[in-house]
Design an enzyme around this catalytic site. Sequence first.
Site, PDB file in Angstrom:
ATOM      1  N   SER A 188      -0.184  -5.110   0.693  1.00 31.89           N
ATOM      2  CA  SER A 188       1.310  -5.436   0.229  1.00 31.89           C
ATOM      3  C   SER A 188       1.836  -6.768   0.469  1.00 31.89           C
ATOM      4  CB  SER A 188       2.446  -4.207   0.422  1.00 31.89           C
ATOM      5  OG  SER A 188       1.419  -2.830  -0.970  1.00 31.89           O
TER       6      SER A 188
ATOM      7  N   GLY B 171       4.073  -9.996  -4.019  1.00 29.42           N
ATOM      8  CA  GLY B 171       2.966  -9.226  -4.876  1.00 29.42           C
ATOM      9  C   GLY B 171       2.199  -8.405  -4.020  1.00 29.42           C
TER      10      GLY B 171
ATOM     11  N   GLY C  66       5.677   0.605  -0.134  1.00 29.17           N
ATOM     12  CA  GLY C  66       4.337   0.238   0.412  1.00 29.17           C
ATOM     13  C   GLY C  66       3.308   1.504  -0.259  1.00 29.17           C
ATOM     14  N   ASP C  67       4.527   2.686   0.747  1.00 28.43           N
ATOM     15  CA  ASP C  67       3.934   4.202   0.445  1.00 28.43           C
ATOM     16  C   ASP C  67       3.652   4.740  -1.255  1.00 28.43           C
ATOM     17  OD1 ASP C  67       3.952   4.233   3.408  1.00 28.43           O
ATOM     18  OD2 ASP C  67       5.940   5.235   2.328  1.00 28.43           O
TER      19      ASP C  67
END
Length: 315
Positions: free
Chosen positions: A220, A225, A251-252
């Site tokens: 990430s 991007g 991010g999760d």
Amino acid sequence: MILTVTPNPSLDRTYEVPSLDRGEVVRATGERMDPGGKGVNVSRAVAAAGHRTVAVLPLGGAPGALVADLLAGQGIEAVPVPVTGLTRSNIALAEPDGTLTKINAPGPEITGEEAEALLAAVGERSAGADWIACCGSLPRGLGPNWYAHLVARAHAVGAGIALDTSGPALLAALREGPDVVKPNLTELSAAVRRPLATLGDALGAAEELRGLGAGSVLASLGADGQLLVDASGAWYGTAPAGAVRSDVGAGDASLAGFLIAGGTGPRALASSTAHGAAAVRLPGSAMPTPSDLVPSAVTVTADVPVDRRLGGPRP
């Protein structure tokens, strides 16, 4: 089915504030409370997408009971492992310009018996899991090799293993060959012990993690991007996020999007990128539903612009 393991879950309270003035009384304009921890967030995103998930996590005291209730309210099957310490409570303060101030508590200290009970619970519930996602920091009492033990046991049942952690715990677990690791840019830089200024630098660092045992690396890169590197090559995914409301759990959400789309190749990267971009437009640690996604806005290419400089926020 995606099973998640969160060794250090939390009760997350997010307050939206007009500004953060140190030493002053700050009146919130909005608030929400969510079950937290990286693995918990992955389960929440998987459930929001309409897929089955099981969350294994240690819970203790009143905060732990509230986390279990909140998970049940979101349709997530929780497997609580009782611990004597109190589940931690975290606070996030979100300002209108996207600035987020987080206060994360350390969490309880896990005993040897509780650590073994957590491993046993994963083993008992892993039958039929397509993926086991092992996510987040390790609480006090769990040594850096704990994730390595978990990855080794999880591989024995034939499920894919996705790992999202950092520091010594990440490096130790690489020896057991997790199928996917998902660092952000800061974590990727720390793992290879050097700054990463360009996308080419990040690509080289991801290849280095693969050399240490990772099957694939999903990195990430915040506003820059996402990068996927595996045995067949590298792909780069981008999507316009628009106004960032909160990057907590983005991010999760990306990892959840990756796994529910198969966990390999450019199609999974496109899903991951769409989920991450949608998550930052939502308040607190809210997870995106299918109606929040804009797949048409996602671009995935095998022509990685290695000279592109990096510098966006890091979910």
